[in-house]
Structure formats: structure tokens, C-alpha cells
Scaffold this active site. Structure first.
Site, short mmCIF file in Angstrom:
data_model
loop_
_atom_site.label_atom_id
_atom_site.label_comp_id
_atom_site.label_asym_id
_atom_site.label_seq_id
_atom_site.Cartn_x
_atom_site.Cartn_y
_atom_site.Cartn_z
N ASP A 99 18.39 11.63 19.47
CA ASP A 99 18.97 12.40 20.56
C ASP A 99 19.55 11.46 21.61
O ASP A 99 19.12 10.30 21.74
CB ASP A 99 17.95 13.36 21.17
CG ASP A 99 16.78 12.67 21.83
OD1 ASP A 99 16.22 11.73 21.22
OD2 ASP A 99 16.40 13.05 22.96
N GLU A 144 13.40 12.32 22.64
CA GLU A 144 12.96 11.21 23.47
C GLU A 144 13.61 11.24 24.83
O GLU A 144 13.00 10.89 25.84
CB GLU A 144 13.26 9.87 22.77
CG GLU A 144 12.49 8.69 23.31
CD GLU A 144 13.14 8.01 24.50
OE1 GLU A 144 12.47 7.21 25.18
OE2 GLU A 144 14.33 8.28 24.76
#
Length: 383
Positions: free
Chosen positions: A72, A136
Site C-alpha cells: 500500500d 502499513e
């Protein structure tokens, strides 16, 4: 046997628009690559977050090397300010541009490519686990924690783990992270009595107490550092009242502070101190101060030893630099992994992460794969 090109894999991942919590096709791509190489893959999605667990080799093997990373990315910011397409993975002057180029699709590509080629060419007596999350950069509540919860349920275990976050400030190979500071955010709401600014004695101005409290917090020396950590820091990040009238004493004011703390403190001890300071100011000024605290992670350290030595040796062999063992920077998912097994972090130069025109030097992606490959070789070569 054809090699897995980490730069090409980086480009393919950049072209996946995986702004948290969107998967964007990144984990689908990696699952296909890893499955073809003989990894057992399991999607451990939770909530809106996509996660991938992949293992090559026997479950529960006593020598199981783990990699952790995320696909991400943060939002683009002002897309018009980008000089290259943010999801285009275009190259110019030896650099590849795109959101996630540095943080950290290149790191994931490098360790995935290293793992795939290593098990194909020299299958080890052991196992390799890859844990890759899509959470994250977000709240980190359903990412690596979900992967670790899955592993606990299923009896999966890493002996050691390397997180592939960018760790080098300026030059490739200069820094390994062996720990991280803790992170805490506190929100303060001071409630007084609204009134006319010409008659301050008829009001109770919350700004007076807020200014005193924020000054005390910002002026306080938390510590002078510890063996492996720099001094803890407290930053006042905002004071908000929203009062546009010049003749009105407001009823309420809010402020936020962020603390990055070393192993001289815990989140609980700092929360207690903040509450004590707030109570003291409230008593002095005769008003109410509410405190809300969120602890994003405690400080932790993997003491210098076999794992950091293994990584440092490989880094120096491939770059010619002896890396510094550091605990600087913000938080990472290593704060979750450290409860599972010893963990260190090593990755690329992070100068442009989260910036407009984020980019990575293509040669360094290949170099990183070589470092990760050497780490695997050395780890499994040991008796």
C-alpha cells in the site's frame, strides 16, 4: 534459468494503484509470481485490508527466514505537481518514478525476486516466509497484525525476520534499523467559560491554561537518550481554537502533541505524566482539561547479535559500506513482528518517500536483490 528482474517487478507493482486500503492488483500479481515458484500462498484479508502470506518449504521448520513488507502507498498529494505519471513507473536518468517506488514496492520486489530465484536455484534445507500487507501506511490495525494472528492460529513461525523498509538516509548500505522509537499522540481539550474580552474577570479563558500547559510539555526534557536510542522528543503539532471574533474569550481550546520515545519510557508512563501535567494546569486555572491518548507503538530493540551481524555482513559485501545500527526514524511494522521473532530492517535510500515525484534508482533495486540473496545464502549455509 531466467532470473526474476526486481526492477521490472517494481514497475509492475507501481502500476497497481494501491493507495491504502486499495489492493490495486499488487497482491494478486505477487501471489501469482510466488505460487508459480512453489510458495504456498494464503490471502489473510481482514476488514477492508488485503494481506498475503506465502511460505516455501516445510511448515514449522526450525530454520525459517521471514521477509515483511507492504504494497500500500500514501495518497498522491497534488497530482498536477507530478512531472511523471504517479502510477506510470516511467524511467528517466536511471531513476524509476511512481508512488511507492521507494516506500516500498521496490523493497517488496527485491525480496520477492530474491526468494523466488533462491528457492529455484538452490533449494535450502529450511523455509522462507513472506508476509506482505496492504495496511502499513494506514491505521495498521488489519495488516501485519492480521498476518501474525493468522500465523499464530495456523502454527506458522518465522525464526527471524527482515523488514524491507527504506532505511538508508543518503547512500545505499549505510544503515540498518535494529529497533524503533515508540510513538504516542495526545489530544488536549481545555474547557473554560466564554465571555466578553473587555470583562475577562467574568470569563475563564482556556487559552491561558493551554498556553501554559503546552509550554511546560514542550520545554520538558524527557531524557538524554539511552544506549541504543537518541533522546525522546515531544512536538506540539497543533493548537486550535477557531475563534474569529476579537472581542470574545472562547469557551474551549484544543491542542495535540506527538511524542517519539525511547526505552526509558513506556506509553503508560508517558500517559500518566501527561495526565498529571494536565491536572496541574486545570487546578491552577480552575477549569477542565480532558486528555485522550493513542499509543501507536512501544519502543523496541533487537540487541546487536546474530541477525544484525548476518545482515550487516551481506550489506558490506555488496556495497563496500559497513552499515550503522540505528533506531532512528518513525514507526514501522517491525513493531508488531518483534513480538513474534527477532527482527531488523534494511532497504533502499528513502530520500523521496511520500514526496511528489517519488523515485528509486534502478541500479539500487538490483543491488538490494543481491543483498537479500546473499542474506539468504549465508543464513541457510550456517549449521
Amino acid at each position: 534459468m531466467p532470473q526474476t528482474d526486481p526492477a521490472r517487478l517494481t514497475a509492475d507493482l507501481i502500476r497497481c494503484p494501491s493507495v491504502t486500503p486499495e489492493e490495486g492488483g499488487a497482491l494478486v500479481l505477487l501471489e501469482k509470481l510466488l505460487s508459480a515458484a512453489g510458495f504456498d500462498c494464503t490471502r489473510t484479508d481482514r476488514g477492508e485490508v488485503s494481506n498475503l502470506f506465502a511460505r516455501w518449504g516445510a511448515k514449522g521448520h526450525a530454520k525459517t527466514f521471514g521477509f515483511n513488507g507492504h504494497t500500500d502507498v500514501v495518497p498522491l498529494g497534488d497530482e498536477a505537481a507530478w512531472t511523471m505519471p504517479p502510477f506510470g513507473a516511467e524511467e528517466k536518468d536511471g531513476f524509476m518514478y511512481g508512488r511507492g517506488a521507494t516506500d516500498m514496492k521496490s523493497g517488496v520486489a527485491a525480496f520477492a525476486a530474491a526468494a523466488v530465484d533462491y528457492v529455484k536455484e538452490t533449494p535450502p534445507d529450511g523455509a522462507i516466509i513472506l508476509t506482505i500487507t496492504g495496511d502499513e501506511e494506514g491505521d495498521a490495525e488489519d495488516g501485519t497484525t492480521a498476518l501474525l494472528d493468522f500465523m499464530e492460529r495456523e502454527g506458522e513461525k518465522m525464526s527471524v525476520c527482515l523488514v524491507g523498509e527504506p532505511t538508508c538516509p543518503d547512500e545505499m548500505g549505510e544503515m540498518i534499523k535494529i529497533g524503533r522509537r515508540g510513538s504516542l499522540t495526545a489530544w488536549f481539550t481545555v474547557t473554560g467559560v466564554q465571555g466578553h474580552s473587555a470583562y475577562p474577570h467574568r470569563a475563564n479563558n482556556p487559552l491561558n491554561a493551554m498556553a501554559r500547559l503546552m509550554d511546560r510539555l514542550a520545554s520538558h526534557e524527557l531524557d538524554q537518550g539511552t544506549e541504543h536510542f537518541d533522546a525522546s522528543t515531544l512536538a506540539v503539532v497543533t493548537i486550535d481554537t477557531g475563534n474569529t471574533a476579537t472581542n470574545v474569550i472562547p469557551a474551549q481550546s484544543r491542542a495535540t502533541v506527538n511524542i517519539r520515545f525511547n526505552d526509558a519510557h513506556t506509553g503508560a508512563s508517558l500517559t500518566e505524566w501527561l495526565q498529571e501535567e494536565a491536572d496541574k494546569a486545570a487546578a491552577e486555572f480552575g477549569l477542565e482539561i480532558a486528555v485522550q491518548v493513542k499509543i501507536s507503538g512501544e519502543s523496541f530493540i533487537t540487541p546487536p547479535g546474530p541477525l544484525s551481524d548476518l545482515v550487516a555482513k551481506a550489506v558490506e559485501a555488496e556495497t563496500g559500506r559497513k552499515p550503522e545500527l540505528s533506531t532512528t526514524g518513525g514507526t514501522s511494522d517491525a513493531r508488531f513482528v518483534k513480538d513474534h521473532c527477532p527482527v531488523v530492517e534494511f532497504g533502499l535510500v528513502g530520500k523521496t518517500m511520500h514526496q511528489v515525484d517519488e523515485r528509486v534508482e534502478v541500479a539500487q533495486v538490483h543491488q538490494l536483490k543481491a543483498i537479500y540473496t546473499r542474506i539468504l545464502q549465508d543464513y541457510f549455509a550456517k549449521a
